[in-house]
Scaffold this motif. Structure first.
Motif, mmCIF file in Angstrom:
data_model
loop_
_atom_site.group_PDB
_atom_site.id
_atom_site.type_symbol
_atom_site.label_atom_id
_atom_site.label_comp_id
_atom_site.label_asym_id
_atom_site.label_seq_id
_atom_site.Cartn_x
_atom_site.Cartn_y
_atom_site.Cartn_z
ATOM 1 N N VAL A 1 -0.492 6.149 -8.770
ATOM 2 C CA VAL A 1 -0.557 6.378 -10.154
ATOM 3 C C VAL A 1 0.464 7.507 -10.784
ATOM 4 C CG1 VAL A 1 -2.338 7.773 -11.640
ATOM 5 C CG2 VAL A 1 -3.155 6.088 -9.888
ATOM 6 N N ARG A 2 0.896 8.551 -10.078
ATOM 7 C CA ARG A 2 1.779 9.499 -10.370
ATOM 8 C C ARG A 2 3.291 8.939 -10.726
ATOM 9 N NH1 ARG A 2 5.231 12.529 -6.922
ATOM 10 N NH2 ARG A 2 3.666 11.827 -5.283
ATOM 11 N N CYS A 3 3.679 8.056 -9.955
ATOM 12 C CA CYS A 3 4.946 7.224 -10.385
ATOM 13 C C CYS A 3 4.841 6.477 -11.166
ATOM 14 C CB CYS A 3 5.581 6.808 -9.069
ATOM 15 S SG CYS A 3 5.985 7.923 -7.695
ATOM 16 N N ALA A 4 3.747 5.539 -11.318
ATOM 17 C CA ALA A 4 3.433 4.620 -12.470
ATOM 18 C C ALA A 4 3.378 5.353 -13.988
ATOM 19 C CB ALA A 4 2.254 3.874 -12.110
ATOM 20 N N SER A 5 3.007 6.517 -13.701
ATOM 21 C CA SER A 5 2.900 7.105 -15.138
ATOM 22 C C SER A 5 3.865 7.904 -15.592
ATOM 23 C CB SER A 5 1.595 8.156 -15.005
ATOM 24 O OG SER A 5 1.978 9.225 -14.053
ATOM 25 N N THR A 6 4.781 8.045 -14.805
ATOM 26 C CA THR A 6 6.274 8.568 -15.178
ATOM 27 C C THR A 6 7.132 7.765 -15.670
ATOM 28 O OG1 THR A 6 7.083 8.932 -12.919
ATOM 29 C CG2 THR A 6 5.812 10.573 -13.741
ATOM 30 N N ARG A 7 6.976 6.493 -14.996
ATOM 31 C CA ARG A 7 7.973 5.279 -15.103
ATOM 32 C C ARG A 7 9.285 5.856 -15.320
ATOM 33 N NH1 ARG A 7 5.353 0.406 -17.540
ATOM 34 N NH2 ARG A 7 3.078 0.976 -17.009
ATOM 35 N N GLY B 1 0.656 -1.419 0.222
ATOM 36 C CA GLY B 1 0.041 -0.078 -0.121
ATOM 37 C C GLY B 1 0.917 1.084 0.025
ATOM 38 N N TRP B 2 2.237 1.196 -0.173
ATOM 39 C CA TRP B 2 3.054 2.297 -0.099
ATOM 40 C C TRP B 2 3.769 2.297 -1.263
ATOM 41 C CZ3 TRP B 2 2.596 5.745 3.792
ATOM 42 C CH2 TRP B 2 1.829 5.200 4.935
ATOM 43 N N CYS B 3 3.841 3.380 -1.941
ATOM 44 C CA CYS B 3 4.443 3.520 -3.366
ATOM 45 C C CYS B 3 6.147 3.075 -3.126
ATOM 46 C CB CYS B 3 4.352 4.795 -3.926
ATOM 47 S SG CYS B 3 5.215 5.228 -5.472
ATOM 48 N N ALA B 4 6.342 2.209 -4.087
ATOM 49 C CA ALA B 4 7.898 1.748 -3.974
ATOM 50 C C ALA B 4 8.665 2.907 -4.517
ATOM 51 C CB ALA B 4 8.069 0.416 -4.866
ATOM 52 N N GLU B 5 8.346 3.797 -5.228
ATOM 53 C CA GLU B 5 9.029 4.921 -5.735
ATOM 54 C C GLU B 5 9.180 6.102 -4.887
ATOM 55 O OE1 GLU B 5 10.697 6.152 -9.758
ATOM 56 O OE2 GLU B 5 9.956 4.387 -9.156
ATOM 57 N N CYS B 6 7.985 6.677 -4.465
ATOM 58 C CA CYS B 6 7.971 7.824 -3.708
ATOM 59 C C CYS B 6 7.720 7.869 -2.342
ATOM 60 C CB CYS B 6 6.887 8.980 -4.381
ATOM 61 S SG CYS B 6 5.392 8.419 -3.912
ATOM 62 N N GLY B 7 6.969 6.616 -1.818
ATOM 63 C CA GLY B 7 6.890 6.498 -0.507
ATOM 64 C C GLY B 7 5.484 6.808 -0.109
ATOM 65 N N ASP B 8 4.655 7.501 -0.853
ATOM 66 C CA ASP B 8 3.305 7.839 -0.545
ATOM 67 C C ASP B 8 2.284 6.632 -0.292
ATOM 68 O OD1 ASP B 8 4.045 10.330 -0.403
ATOM 69 O OD2 ASP B 8 3.297 10.931 -2.347
ATOM 70 N N ILE B 9 1.233 6.864 0.167
ATOM 71 C CA ILE B 9 0.383 5.763 0.288
ATOM 72 C C ILE B 9 -0.350 5.565 -1.038
ATOM 73 C CG2 ILE B 9 -1.759 5.414 1.375
ATOM 74 C CD1 ILE B 9 -1.291 6.575 3.827
ATOM 75 N N ILE B 10 -0.564 4.340 -1.584
ATOM 76 C CA ILE B 10 -1.138 4.016 -2.661
ATOM 77 C C ILE B 10 -2.729 4.061 -2.457
ATOM 78 C CG2 ILE B 10 -1.677 2.565 -4.396
ATOM 79 C CD1 ILE B 10 1.115 1.373 -4.033
ATOM 80 N N PRO B 11 -3.624 4.782 -3.120
ATOM 81 C CA PRO B 11 -4.991 5.050 -2.774
ATOM 82 C C PRO B 11 -5.694 3.669 -2.715
ATOM 83 C CG PRO B 11 -4.549 6.741 -4.336
ATOM 84 C CD PRO B 11 -3.249 5.762 -4.117
#
Length: 112
Positions: free
Chosen positions: A106-112, A82-92
């Motif tokens: 979503v933000r980190c997944a879309s920037t790849r 539930g925590w983003c592997a890229e930025c550490g924010d909570i994944i909704p």
């Protein structure tokens, strides 16, 4: 707001069971196409080979998803789910409901 871990566990288990059952059902479709021109014409054999290739591609996608499920289950066990592997924010939770294997927001997944 942290994700509902029990719901995530259920979703991952259900997805895994679905993938495994679909894999078992499509086993025959992935079997090698025999060369028997007495029972199958050339065009029918070509159709069968094309269907076999599609079934194999679907199986590869299922195997990739099974690996992603294992990774998500590992993150659950380690408290990282539930925590983003890229930025550490909570994944909704809504994103996790759609894709319980998501490891990025979503933000980190879309920037790849």
């Amino acid at each position: 707001m942290e994700p509902d871990l029990e719901a995530a566990r259920r979703r991952l288990d259900e997805k895994k069971l679905d993938l495994e059952s679909m894999s078992a059902l499509s086993k025959e479709a992935r079997a090698p196409v025999t060369l028997d021109q007495q029972s199958v014409g050339r065009l029918s054999r070509m159709d069968a080979m094309q269907q076999q290739a599609m079934a194999e591609a679907q199986e590869r996608a299922r195997k990739r998803d099974l690996v992603r499920i294992e990774m998500a289950q590992r993150r659950l066990a380690e408290g990282e789910y539930g925590w983003c592997a890229e930025c550490g924010d909570i994944i909704p939770d809504k994103r996790l409901a759609i894709d319980p294997m998501a490891e990025k927001c979503v933000r980190c997944a879309s920037t790849r």
